[in-house]
Design an enzyme around this catalytic site. Structure first.
Site, PDB file in Angstrom:
ATOM      1  N   ASP A  38       0.683  -1.264   0.093  1.00  0.00           N
ATOM      2  CA  ASP A  38       0.159   0.067  -0.055  1.00  0.00           C
ATOM      3  C   ASP A  38       1.112   1.251  -0.090  1.00  0.00           C
ATOM      4  O   ASP A  38       2.036   1.162   0.708  1.00  0.00           O
ATOM      5  CB  ASP A  38      -0.907  -0.192   1.151  1.00  0.00           C
ATOM      6  CG  ASP A  38      -2.170  -1.059   1.160  1.00  0.00           C
ATOM      7  OD1 ASP A  38      -2.370  -1.670   0.074  1.00  0.00           O
ATOM      8  OD2 ASP A  38      -2.731  -1.286   2.301  1.00  0.00           O
ATOM      9  N   TYR A  66       6.242  -8.242   8.641  1.00  0.00           N
ATOM     10  CA  TYR A  66       5.885  -6.853   8.973  1.00  0.00           C
ATOM     11  C   TYR A  66       6.211  -6.338  10.447  1.00  0.00           C
ATOM     12  O   TYR A  66       6.033  -7.068  11.257  1.00  0.00           O
ATOM     13  CB  TYR A  66       4.363  -6.386   8.482  1.00  0.00           C
ATOM     14  CG  TYR A  66       4.214  -6.920   6.979  1.00  0.00           C
ATOM     15  CD1 TYR A  66       4.382  -5.867   6.079  1.00  0.00           C
ATOM     16  CD2 TYR A  66       3.686  -8.008   6.792  1.00  0.00           C
ATOM     17  CE1 TYR A  66       3.813  -6.108   4.805  1.00  0.00           C
ATOM     18  CE2 TYR A  66       3.412  -8.263   5.407  1.00  0.00           C
ATOM     19  CZ  TYR A  66       3.526  -7.408   4.445  1.00  0.00           C
ATOM     20  OH  TYR A  66       3.069  -7.527   3.413  1.00  0.00           O
ATOM     21  N   ASP A  80      -6.940   2.392   8.410  1.00  0.00           N
ATOM     22  CA  ASP A  80      -5.672   3.022   8.637  1.00  0.00           C
ATOM     23  C   ASP A  80      -5.718   4.635   8.812  1.00  0.00           C
ATOM     24  O   ASP A  80      -7.103   5.129   8.795  1.00  0.00           O
ATOM     25  CB  ASP A  80      -4.715   2.623   7.570  1.00  0.00           C
ATOM     26  CG  ASP A  80      -4.874   3.343   6.402  1.00  0.00           C
ATOM     27  OD1 ASP A  80      -5.563   4.695   5.977  1.00  0.00           O
ATOM     28  OD2 ASP A  80      -4.653   2.735   5.329  1.00  0.00           O
ATOM     29  N   ARG A 173      -4.047  -4.355   8.097  1.00  0.00           N
ATOM     30  CA  ARG A 173      -4.901  -3.500   8.653  1.00  0.00           C
ATOM     31  C   ARG A 173      -6.154  -4.182   8.979  1.00  0.00           C
ATOM     32  O   ARG A 173      -6.935  -3.698  10.026  1.00  0.00           O
ATOM     33  CB  ARG A 173      -5.031  -2.336   7.565  1.00  0.00           C
ATOM     34  CG  ARG A 173      -5.273  -2.547   6.312  1.00  0.00           C
ATOM     35  CD  ARG A 173      -5.194  -1.266   5.134  1.00  0.00           C
ATOM     36  NE  ARG A 173      -5.312  -1.884   3.935  1.00  0.00           N
ATOM     37  CZ  ARG A 173      -6.029  -1.359   3.116  1.00  0.00           C
ATOM     38  NH1 ARG A 173      -7.258  -0.763   3.563  1.00  0.00           N
ATOM     39  NH2 ARG A 173      -6.184  -1.869   1.841  1.00  0.00           N
TER      40      ARG A 173
END
Length: 298
Positions: A38, A66, A80, A173
């Site tokens: 993203d 991550y 987010d 997310r």
């Protein structure tokens, strides 16, 4: 140019933006990437150039790792901090409460893709539908979470960091939003760094600025990783000159004449000069070496 260039993707760039930049720098037409990040995310983005693009659908390790920052007490339309706030609540969560619910989201789980995502429903991207103020039903997808750990949490600010290792296609997310729902206060992702992808880490990456500097010096190619780096876990077969020519021409080789005892799996195949030629597997129907993918220019 042929090989893999590991880029530390900057924030506000799409993965396609990075591909376009590297295509221009390398003067290479065939350029691709191994997995979308993203725009708000940074971190490991392997870029495949030339013949290496053939490996994109053969990646033996498609897992990702991550570090994701989050804030409790908020909900947005994009899940987010870049989205429009839908709800704000007071949060008084302790780290023990977070740790207690993380096992629910570990292992093989089902995720519903966010409305603001590139998933197609009836030929339309979800984010295009979302921008029209609409919401549609999305079928859940199975993903695998192999690690989910809260590595930092500030109880005063109700903010923290998660370490996540997961399969391809996982929406971090969504995990954070689901954790917020489970805690009864909501949560949004506030930052995302991909620290590992396709076996490559941040330490092996260069920035776009560094790539530009290397391009101006004519040294960008020095940072390319060879494509066979992805397949080092596979057994190796070395061919002689005659066999290598036949292999390059798509001819199946008689296993009895190959100077190697192949096992029943995929193999890396090299020529006499140690050039990586491609991947091949065994065909027991005629005891031949079947070409799976060629990684050389004909």
């Amino acid at each position: 140019m042929n090989g893999i260039l590991c880029i530390n993707k900057p924030q506000e760039y799409t993965s396609f933006d990075v591909v376009a930049r590297i295509r221009g720098m390398s003067k290479t037409k065939r350029v691709g990437h191994s997995g979308t990040l993203d725009p708000m995310a940074t971190g490991v983005l392997p870029i495949f150039l030339g013949t290496a693009t053939k490996a994109c659908n053969l990646l033996p390790d498609d897992s990702k790792c991550y570090e994701a920052a989050f804030a409790l007490g908020k909900e947005t339309d994009t899940l987010d901090c870049w989205g429009t706030i839908k709800k704000v609540r007071e949060a008084h969560v302790r780290i023990e409460e977070i740790q207690a619910i993380l096992p629910r989201f570990t292992g093989e789980i089902e995720q519903i893709p966010p409305m603001y995502s590139a998933v197609r429903i009836n030929g339309q991207r979800l984010y295009d539908i979302a921008r029209q103020g609409k919401e549609v039903e999305r079928p859940p997808r199975k993903v695998r979470i192999t690690q989910l750990e809260c590595t930092a949490f500030n109880e005063k600010d109700q903010t923290g960091v998660l370490a996540v290792s997961c399969s391809k296609g996982t929406y971090i997310r969504s995990i954070i939003s689901d954790i917020g729902t489970a805690l009864g206060c909501g949560a949004v992702m506030t930052g995302l760094v991909r620290v590992k992808a396709c076996g490559f880490t941040l330490n092996e990456c260069i920035t776009l600025s560094e790539a530009q500097e290397l391009t101006e010096k004519g040294e960008l190619e020095s940072k390319l990783q060879p494509v066979d780096h992805l397949f080092y876990h596979l057994p190796r077969i070395c061919l002689n000159e005659v066999q290598a020519v036949k292999f390059k021409n798509g001819v199946r080789l008689d296993l009895r004449r190959v100077n190697h005892k192949p096992v029943d799996t995929m193999h890396r195949v090299y020529g006499p000069d140690k050039t990586f030629l491609g991947l091949a597997s065994l065909d027991h129907s005629d005891d031949s070496l079947r070409i799976e993918k060629m990684f050389i220019e004909k």
